[in-house]
Scaffold this motif. Structure first.
Motif, PDB file in Angstrom:
ATOM      1  N   THR A  32      41.339  38.008  29.693  1.00 41.06           N
ATOM      2  CA  THR A  32      41.231  38.988  28.690  1.00 41.06           C
ATOM      3  C   THR A  32      40.086  40.103  28.896  1.00 41.06           C
ATOM      4  O   THR A  32      40.430  41.068  29.287  1.00 41.06           O
ATOM      5  CB  THR A  32      41.580  38.992  27.033  1.00 41.06           C
ATOM      6  N   ALA A  33      38.854  39.527  29.379  1.00 38.86           N
ATOM      7  CA  ALA A  33      38.336  40.652  29.559  1.00 38.86           C
ATOM      8  C   ALA A  33      38.046  41.212  30.412  1.00 38.86           C
ATOM      9  O   ALA A  33      37.725  42.110  31.050  1.00 38.86           O
ATOM     10  CB  ALA A  33      36.418  39.186  29.349  1.00 38.86           C
ATOM     11  N   ARG A  34      38.551  40.245  31.955  1.00 38.08           N
ATOM     12  CA  ARG A  34      38.583  40.922  33.033  1.00 38.08           C
ATOM     13  C   ARG A  34      40.089  42.109  32.933  1.00 38.08           C
ATOM     14  O   ARG A  34      39.703  43.255  33.679  1.00 38.08           O
ATOM     15  CB  ARG A  34      39.036  39.706  34.729  1.00 38.08           C
ATOM     16  N   ASP A  35      40.692  41.980  32.012  1.00 38.85           N
ATOM     17  CA  ASP A  35      42.279  42.906  32.124  1.00 38.85           C
ATOM     18  C   ASP A  35      41.954  43.976  31.369  1.00 38.85           C
ATOM     19  O   ASP A  35      41.866  45.437  31.828  1.00 38.85           O
ATOM     20  CB  ASP A  35      43.210  42.394  31.559  1.00 38.85           C
ATOM     21  N   GLY A  77      38.782  51.360  33.114  1.00 41.37           N
ATOM     22  CA  GLY A  77      38.469  51.873  34.004  1.00 41.37           C
ATOM     23  C   GLY A  77      37.989  51.598  34.686  1.00 41.37           C
ATOM     24  O   GLY A  77      36.740  52.146  35.951  1.00 41.37           O
ATOM     25  N   ALA A  78      37.011  50.370  34.575  1.00 40.15           N
ATOM     26  CA  ALA A  78      35.387  49.940  34.812  1.00 40.15           C
ATOM     27  C   ALA A  78      36.524  48.660  36.198  1.00 40.15           C
ATOM     28  O   ALA A  78      37.459  48.524  36.867  1.00 40.15           O
ATOM     29  CB  ALA A  78      35.060  48.331  34.725  1.00 40.15           C
ATOM     30  N   THR A  79      35.198  48.597  37.702  1.00 41.34           N
ATOM     31  CA  THR A  79      35.731  48.039  38.251  1.00 41.34           C
ATOM     32  C   THR A  79      35.228  47.192  38.851  1.00 41.34           C
ATOM     33  O   THR A  79      33.978  46.448  38.268  1.00 41.34           O
ATOM     34  CB  THR A  79      35.392  48.715  39.851  1.00 41.34           C
ATOM     35  N   VAL A  80      35.984  45.416  38.511  1.00 41.82           N
ATOM     36  CA  VAL A  80      35.653  44.619  38.905  1.00 41.82           C
ATOM     37  C   VAL A  80      35.537  43.699  40.405  1.00 41.82           C
ATOM     38  O   VAL A  80      35.906  44.322  40.851  1.00 41.82           O
ATOM     39  CB  VAL A  80      36.429  42.800  38.364  1.00 41.82           C
ATOM     40  N   ASN A  93      29.721  50.827  36.724  1.00 42.38           N
ATOM     41  CA  ASN A  93      30.197  51.496  35.269  1.00 42.38           C
ATOM     42  C   ASN A  93      29.456  51.506  34.300  1.00 42.38           C
ATOM     43  O   ASN A  93      29.790  51.816  33.422  1.00 42.38           O
ATOM     44  CB  ASN A  93      31.922  51.077  35.096  1.00 42.38           C
ATOM     45  N   SER A  94      28.114  51.010  34.916  1.00 38.33           N
ATOM     46  CA  SER A  94      27.194  50.601  33.515  1.00 38.33           C
ATOM     47  C   SER A  94      26.129  51.076  33.751  1.00 38.33           C
ATOM     48  O   SER A  94      24.920  50.654  32.969  1.00 38.33           O
ATOM     49  CB  SER A  94      27.435  48.563  33.669  1.00 38.33           C
TER      50      SER A  94
END
Lengths: 140, 140
Positions: free
Chosen positions: A91-94, A100-103, A125-126
């Motif tokens: 859920t966190a990844r999705d 809009g963040a890049t994992v 992103n942070s």
């Protein structure tokens, strides 16, 4: 999706045993785990316990290590990442992606040094901070 | 002398309101204090609450700010320091010196953004990490 506890602060060091000894002798933080090698993660790791959180000490294992480049820029070591707990890593990844963040990497969670699945979110992103998200471990 | 809780991780940013909003919208960390200016410390500060600790967001106030140089090297921002609680700041300061560490500035504790006395230990003594020691505040 809300982050939970600050699980640890990741600290890179060129000499993990020296840094572990420094936290014990200079700061009295003498509760630390044995250092373990994680060849598939490219790091040697130990955890220094604090009352409410931990420091994760990281020494690179090999030149492909994600910590190797950090130490080229910061030869003495330094703060490498912060790790927040989440209830469910998928859920966190999705949610990160939907916001809009890049994992980093493939985005597939993998088992980190704590034995639970983790992902990393790109520092862009942070506001320059590398963020690890960790599925909440069972706390005692 | 033993350190206690990890009170906060200090995070430098060129735009504190944008970073505060990012933690709320991207990570759901929406419990944050009003931003306050501390001209004598050279920073604007707010705290983002986590379950067990805090992030201290720092934006420089003026070019003499201790955070100004950090942002010259890290324009997007990044992890700036870690802060550990101690029972007594004078004992901690004297112990740091007795153990061979360099306390920044005059070494006289001063009132930080939390309203309690603090000192900073030179990063050379902590393997590249800037360490703040804070007299334990009254926790609820």
């Amino acid at each position: 999706m809300k982050i939970g506890r600050l699980n640890h602060v990741g600290i890179a060091t060129p000499d993990i045993e020296a840094t572990k000894a420094m936290y014990a002798t200079l700061y009295g933080a003498d509760r630390a785990t044995e250092t373990k090698d994680f060849p598939h993660l490219g790091v040697r790791v130990c955890f220094v316990s604090l009352e409410n959180s931990e420091l994760e000490l990281l020494e690179p294992l090999g030149e492909a290590s994600p910590v190797h480049k950090f130490l080229e820029r910061n030869p003495k070591g330094g703060q490498h990442h912060v790790c927040f707990e989440v209830d469910d890593i998928i859920t966190a990844r999705d949610t990160m992606r939907a916001r809009g963040a890049t994992v980093l990497g493939t985005g597939e969670p993998y088992i980190g040094a704590h034995g639970v699945p983790v992902i990393f979110v790109h520092p862009k992103n942070s506001d320059g901070v590398l963020v690890e998200l960790m599925q909440k471990p069972d706390h005692d």
